[in-house]
Design a protein around this motif. Structure first.
Motif, PDB file in Angstrom:
ATOM      1  N   LYS A 167       0.863  -1.198   0.000  1.00 26.04           N
ATOM      2  CA  LYS A 167       0.000   0.000   0.000  1.00 26.04           C
ATOM      3  C   LYS A 167       0.883   1.226   0.000  1.00 26.04           C
ATOM      4  O   LYS A 167       1.951   1.228   0.613  1.00 26.04           O
ATOM      5  CB  LYS A 167      -0.837   0.049   1.281  1.00 26.04           C
ATOM      6  CG  LYS A 167      -1.887  -1.019   1.392  1.00 26.04           C
ATOM      7  CD  LYS A 167      -2.657  -0.788   2.696  1.00 26.04           C
ATOM      8  CE  LYS A 167      -3.534  -1.980   3.010  1.00 26.04           C
ATOM      9  NZ  LYS A 167      -4.095  -1.889   4.369  1.00 26.04           N
ATOM     10  N   TYR A 168       0.444   2.273  -0.710  1.00 28.06           N
ATOM     11  CA  TYR A 168       1.031   3.594  -0.542  1.00 28.06           C
ATOM     12  C   TYR A 168      -0.048   4.447   0.089  1.00 28.06           C
ATOM     13  O   TYR A 168      -1.126   4.581  -0.481  1.00 28.06           O
ATOM     14  CB  TYR A 168       1.477   4.179  -1.886  1.00 28.06           C
ATOM     15  CG  TYR A 168       2.781   3.591  -2.376  1.00 28.06           C
ATOM     16  CD1 TYR A 168       3.966   3.804  -1.671  1.00 28.06           C
ATOM     17  CD2 TYR A 168       2.829   2.815  -3.529  1.00 28.06           C
ATOM     18  CE1 TYR A 168       5.166   3.270  -2.105  1.00 28.06           C
ATOM     19  CE2 TYR A 168       4.031   2.276  -3.979  1.00 28.06           C
ATOM     20  CZ  TYR A 168       5.188   2.513  -3.257  1.00 28.06           C
ATOM     21  OH  TYR A 168       6.378   1.975  -3.689  1.00 28.06           O
ATOM     22  N   ASP A 169       0.237   5.013   1.242  1.00 32.48           N
ATOM     23  CA  ASP A 169      -0.789   5.606   2.103  1.00 32.48           C
ATOM     24  C   ASP A 169      -1.855   4.535   2.294  1.00 32.48           C
ATOM     25  O   ASP A 169      -1.538   3.444   2.706  1.00 32.48           O
ATOM     26  CB  ASP A 169      -1.335   6.910   1.499  1.00 32.48           C
ATOM     27  CG  ASP A 169      -0.190   7.931   1.343  1.00 32.48           C
ATOM     28  OD1 ASP A 169       0.672   7.966   2.246  1.00 32.48           O
ATOM     29  OD2 ASP A 169      -0.148   8.635   0.325  1.00 32.48           O
ATOM     30  N   GLU A 170      -3.072   4.813   1.914  1.00 34.73           N
ATOM     31  CA  GLU A 170      -4.083   3.753   2.075  1.00 34.73           C
ATOM     32  C   GLU A 170      -4.422   3.084   0.743  1.00 34.73           C
ATOM     33  O   GLU A 170      -5.269   2.204   0.665  1.00 34.73           O
ATOM     34  CB  GLU A 170      -5.336   4.303   2.758  1.00 34.73           C
ATOM     35  CG  GLU A 170      -5.228   4.355   4.279  1.00 34.73           C
ATOM     36  CD  GLU A 170      -4.616   3.088   4.902  1.00 34.73           C
ATOM     37  OE1 GLU A 170      -5.250   2.018   4.817  1.00 34.73           O
ATOM     38  OE2 GLU A 170      -3.496   3.156   5.467  1.00 34.73           O
ATOM     39  N   LYS A 171      -3.724   3.529  -0.329  1.00 36.81           N
ATOM     40  CA  LYS A 171      -4.031   2.984  -1.646  1.00 36.81           C
ATOM     41  C   LYS A 171      -3.356   1.614  -1.825  1.00 36.81           C
ATOM     42  O   LYS A 171      -2.144   1.478  -1.647  1.00 36.81           O
ATOM     43  CB  LYS A 171      -3.539   3.963  -2.724  1.00 36.81           C
ATOM     44  CG  LYS A 171      -4.093   3.662  -4.081  1.00 36.81           C
ATOM     45  CD  LYS A 171      -3.680   4.725  -5.088  1.00 36.81           C
ATOM     46  CE  LYS A 171      -3.998   4.219  -6.480  1.00 36.81           C
ATOM     47  NZ  LYS A 171      -3.135   4.770  -7.500  1.00 36.81           N
ATOM     48  N   VAL A 172      -4.176   0.617  -2.156  1.00 38.80           N
ATOM     49  CA  VAL A 172      -3.635  -0.738  -2.329  1.00 38.80           C
ATOM     50  C   VAL A 172      -3.071  -0.873  -3.747  1.00 38.80           C
ATOM     51  O   VAL A 172      -3.791  -0.734  -4.732  1.00 38.80           O
ATOM     52  CB  VAL A 172      -4.735  -1.805  -2.094  1.00 38.80           C
ATOM     53  CG1 VAL A 172      -4.166  -3.207  -2.308  1.00 38.80           C
ATOM     54  CG2 VAL A 172      -5.311  -1.662  -0.693  1.00 38.80           C
ATOM     55  N   ILE A 173      -1.783  -1.158  -3.831  1.00 41.64           N
ATOM     56  CA  ILE A 173      -1.104  -1.267  -5.136  1.00 41.64           C
ATOM     57  C   ILE A 173      -0.954  -2.746  -5.517  1.00 41.64           C
ATOM     58  O   ILE A 173      -1.141  -3.123  -6.672  1.00 41.64           O
ATOM     59  CB  ILE A 173       0.284  -0.597  -5.091  1.00 41.64           C
ATOM     60  CG1 ILE A 173       0.191   0.833  -4.565  1.00 41.64           C
ATOM     61  CG2 ILE A 173       0.960  -0.659  -6.458  1.00 41.64           C
ATOM     62  CD1 ILE A 173      -0.592   1.803  -5.412  1.00 41.64           C
ATOM     63  N   LEU A 174      -0.599  -3.579  -4.546  1.00 44.09           N
ATOM     64  CA  LEU A 174      -0.549  -5.028  -4.771  1.00 44.09           C
ATOM     65  C   LEU A 174      -1.507  -5.663  -3.775  1.00 44.09           C
ATOM     66  O   LEU A 174      -1.409  -5.430  -2.566  1.00 44.09           O
ATOM     67  CB  LEU A 174       0.870  -5.571  -4.562  1.00 44.09           C
ATOM     68  CG  LEU A 174       1.940  -5.070  -5.521  1.00 44.09           C
ATOM     69  CD1 LEU A 174       3.325  -5.578  -5.094  1.00 44.09           C
ATOM     70  CD2 LEU A 174       1.637  -5.496  -6.963  1.00 44.09           C
TER      71      LEU A 174
ATOM     72  N   GLY B 100       0.977  -6.545 -17.943  1.00 43.26           N
ATOM     73  CA  GLY B 100      -0.284  -5.927 -17.550  1.00 43.26           C
ATOM     74  C   GLY B 100      -0.322  -4.472 -17.937  1.00 43.26           C
ATOM     75  O   GLY B 100       0.700  -3.904 -18.332  1.00 43.26           O
ATOM     76  N   PRO B 101      -1.476  -3.863 -17.830  1.00 42.52           N
ATOM     77  CA  PRO B 101      -1.607  -2.461 -18.224  1.00 42.52           C
ATOM     78  C   PRO B 101      -0.821  -1.536 -17.308  1.00 42.52           C
ATOM     79  O   PRO B 101      -0.461  -1.917 -16.195  1.00 42.52           O
ATOM     80  CB  PRO B 101      -3.110  -2.191 -18.114  1.00 42.52           C
ATOM     81  CG  PRO B 101      -3.664  -3.275 -17.281  1.00 42.52           C
ATOM     82  CD  PRO B 101      -2.729  -4.430 -17.323  1.00 42.52           C
ATOM     83  N   SER B 102      -0.583  -0.332 -17.798  1.00 42.78           N
ATOM     84  CA  SER B 102       0.146   0.672 -17.037  1.00 42.78           C
ATOM     85  C   SER B 102      -0.533   0.921 -15.693  1.00 42.78           C
ATOM     86  O   SER B 102      -1.753   1.019 -15.625  1.00 42.78           O
ATOM     87  CB  SER B 102       0.184   1.950 -17.875  1.00 42.78           C
ATOM     88  OG  SER B 102       0.952   2.901 -17.229  1.00 42.78           O
ATOM     89  N   GLY B 103       0.274   1.007 -14.652  1.00 45.22           N
ATOM     90  CA  GLY B 103      -0.266   1.264 -13.319  1.00 45.22           C
ATOM     91  C   GLY B 103      -0.781   0.015 -12.622  1.00 45.22           C
ATOM     92  O   GLY B 103      -1.297   0.082 -11.507  1.00 45.22           O
ATOM     93  N   GLY B 104      -0.612  -1.147 -13.253  1.00 42.57           N
ATOM     94  CA  GLY B 104      -1.138  -2.397 -12.686  1.00 42.57           C
ATOM     95  C   GLY B 104      -0.319  -2.961 -11.538  1.00 42.57           C
ATOM     96  O   GLY B 104      -0.762  -3.894 -10.862  1.00 42.57           O
ATOM     97  N   GLY B 105       0.902  -2.408 -11.332  1.00 41.29           N
ATOM     98  CA  GLY B 105       1.707  -2.864 -10.194  1.00 41.29           C
ATOM     99  C   GLY B 105       2.917  -3.702 -10.578  1.00 41.29           C
ATOM    100  O   GLY B 105       3.585  -4.268  -9.701  1.00 41.29           O
ATOM    101  N   LYS B 106       3.262  -3.767 -11.878  1.00 38.16           N
ATOM    102  CA  LYS B 106       4.366  -4.634 -12.340  1.00 38.16           C
ATOM    103  C   LYS B 106       5.699  -4.243 -11.694  1.00 38.16           C
ATOM    104  O   LYS B 106       6.390  -5.091 -11.126  1.00 38.16           O
ATOM    105  CB  LYS B 106       4.506  -4.540 -13.876  1.00 38.16           C
ATOM    106  CG  LYS B 106       3.246  -4.898 -14.635  1.00 38.16           C
ATOM    107  CD  LYS B 106       3.462  -4.857 -16.135  1.00 38.16           C
ATOM    108  CE  LYS B 106       3.738  -3.483 -16.714  1.00 38.16           C
ATOM    109  NZ  LYS B 106       2.588  -2.544 -16.598  1.00 38.16           N
ATOM    110  N   THR B 107       6.048  -2.947 -11.826  1.00 37.25           N
ATOM    111  CA  THR B 107       7.341  -2.503 -11.292  1.00 37.25           C
ATOM    112  C   THR B 107       7.353  -2.595  -9.776  1.00 37.25           C
ATOM    113  O   THR B 107       8.376  -2.953  -9.178  1.00 37.25           O
ATOM    114  CB  THR B 107       7.621  -1.048 -11.745  1.00 37.25           C
ATOM    115  OG1 THR B 107       7.543  -1.036 -13.171  1.00 37.25           O
ATOM    116  CG2 THR B 107       8.974  -0.565 -11.315  1.00 37.25           C
ATOM    117  N   THR B 108       6.209  -2.293  -9.165  1.00 35.86           N
ATOM    118  CA  THR B 108       6.143  -2.382  -7.698  1.00 35.86           C
ATOM    119  C   THR B 108       6.434  -3.816  -7.254  1.00 35.86           C
ATOM    120  O   THR B 108       7.208  -4.041  -6.313  1.00 35.86           O
ATOM    121  CB  THR B 108       4.753  -1.928  -7.194  1.00 35.86           C
ATOM    122  OG1 THR B 108       4.509  -0.615  -7.692  1.00 35.86           O
ATOM    123  CG2 THR B 108       4.677  -1.920  -5.680  1.00 35.86           C
ATOM    124  N   LEU B 109       5.880  -4.801  -7.962  1.00 38.58           N
ATOM    125  CA  LEU B 109       6.120  -6.197  -7.583  1.00 38.58           C
ATOM    126  C   LEU B 109       7.593  -6.556  -7.775  1.00 38.58           C
ATOM    127  O   LEU B 109       8.195  -7.223  -6.926  1.00 38.58           O
ATOM    128  CB  LEU B 109       5.207  -7.136  -8.397  1.00 38.58           C
ATOM    129  CG  LEU B 109       5.320  -8.608  -8.024  1.00 38.58           C
ATOM    130  CD1 LEU B 109       5.004  -8.836  -6.545  1.00 38.58           C
ATOM    131  CD2 LEU B 109       4.393  -9.475  -8.878  1.00 38.58           C
TER     132      LEU B 109
END
Ligand SMILES: Nc1ncnc2c1ncn2[C@@H]1O[C@H](COP(=O)(O)OP(=O)(O)OP(=O)(O)O)[C@@H](O)[C@H]1O
Length: 257
Positions: A10-17, A34-43
């Motif tokens: 999560k970033y702040d309260e936003k769930v990314i993964l 996956g599409p842009s913003g889907g969490g690929k780089t974060t994973l």
């Protein structure tokens, strides 16, 4: 074996993964698509260890690495922009990491990698004198001399054109096989993911849409998202190429004249 168990970021309260659980076998090539913003780089960053988890566990060979810092995980990444040192030669870049860990690779092993990546003629050149494909191979060599347990690649082919792309794909396959190296690749290109990997992880909105072999993704897509965003892109590409080869086919721009 790498195991992700109920990973949450999560970033702040936003769930990314959102509750990512999966297992990657040793020597497997996995693409994250996956599409842009889907969490690929974060994973990818969570696996590498530069992004801390908000929840869940990451285990490698049964050992819990969730709170182990990046330097101690033994995984290594090639960044999208290669992050090479511009003032050093290709060879100096390749052996740079060995300064802190001498003995991790012998001179012969470095020479083998240079041959495997076909860089013999470029080792004395400065980075600015190299093409995109050559830079990519230097970045790969620099990472591989450190003998990572897992190789992470962030969009390794996106800056390369067709023929070079195919040759780098072939080298990634050869390296993964020869070194039995688990390789995890972020890409936004379905063709790349499906032709390069043993299995593809498709992320949508931070959740697993499907984690499967290319064959199953093509022939047994799990839902409409996979059909629309993955398969339809491939079909449009295929249809365009087929059309080009039809007798009398003319590029659309010329037909419009
Ligand atoms: N440091 C951060 N702080 C806050 N939000 C972030 C941070 N890093 C990423 N995000 C958000 O997390 C979400 C996923 O980003 P991520 O970069 O993982 O997606 P991606 O699938 O790799 O996208 P792309 O294909 O565009 O690179 C995005 O909504 C992004 O804005």
């Amino acid at each position: 074996m790498l195991e992700l168990k109920h990973i949450v970021k999560k970033y702040d309260e936003k769930v990314i993964l959102n509750d990512i659980s999966l297992t990657v076998e040793d020597g497997e090539i996995i693409s994250i698509l996956g599409p842009s913003g889907g969490g690929k780089t974060t994973l990818l960053n969570v696996i590498l260890g530069i992004t801390p988890l908000s929840g869940g566990q990451l285990l490698y060979k049964g050992e819990d690495l969730s709170r182990v810092p990046m330097q101690k995980r033994g995984f290594n990444i090639v960044f999208q922009d290669y992050a090479l040192f511009p003032n050093l030669t290709a060879y100096q870049n390749i052996v740079y990491g060995l300064r802190n860990k001498p003995g991790i690779a012998t001179k012969e092993e470095v020479a083998d990698l240079i041959r495997l990546l076909d860089l013999q003629d470029h080792v004395d050149k400065r980075i600015s004198q190299l093409s995109g494909g050559q830079k990519q191979r230097v970045a790969l060599a620099r990472t591989l001399v450190m003998k990572p347990k897992i190789l992470l690649l962030d969009e390794p082919l996106s800056a390369l054109d067709g023929v070079i792309k195919e040759s780098i794909k072939e080298r990634i396959r050869t390296i993964a096989k020869q070194y039995h190296l688990t390789t995890i690749i972020v890409t936004h290109d379905p063709e790349e993911a499906l032709t390069l990997s043993h299995r593809v992880l498709i992320l949508n909105g931070g959740k697993i849409a499907q984690f499967d072999t290319p064959d199953n993704i093509i022939h047994a897509p799990k839902d409409d998202f996979i059909k629309k965003f993955i398969l339809s892109q491939l079909q449009i590409k295929r249809d365009n190429i087929y059309k080009l080869f039809e007798p009398g086919a003319m590029p659309a721009a010329r037909q419009a004249q």
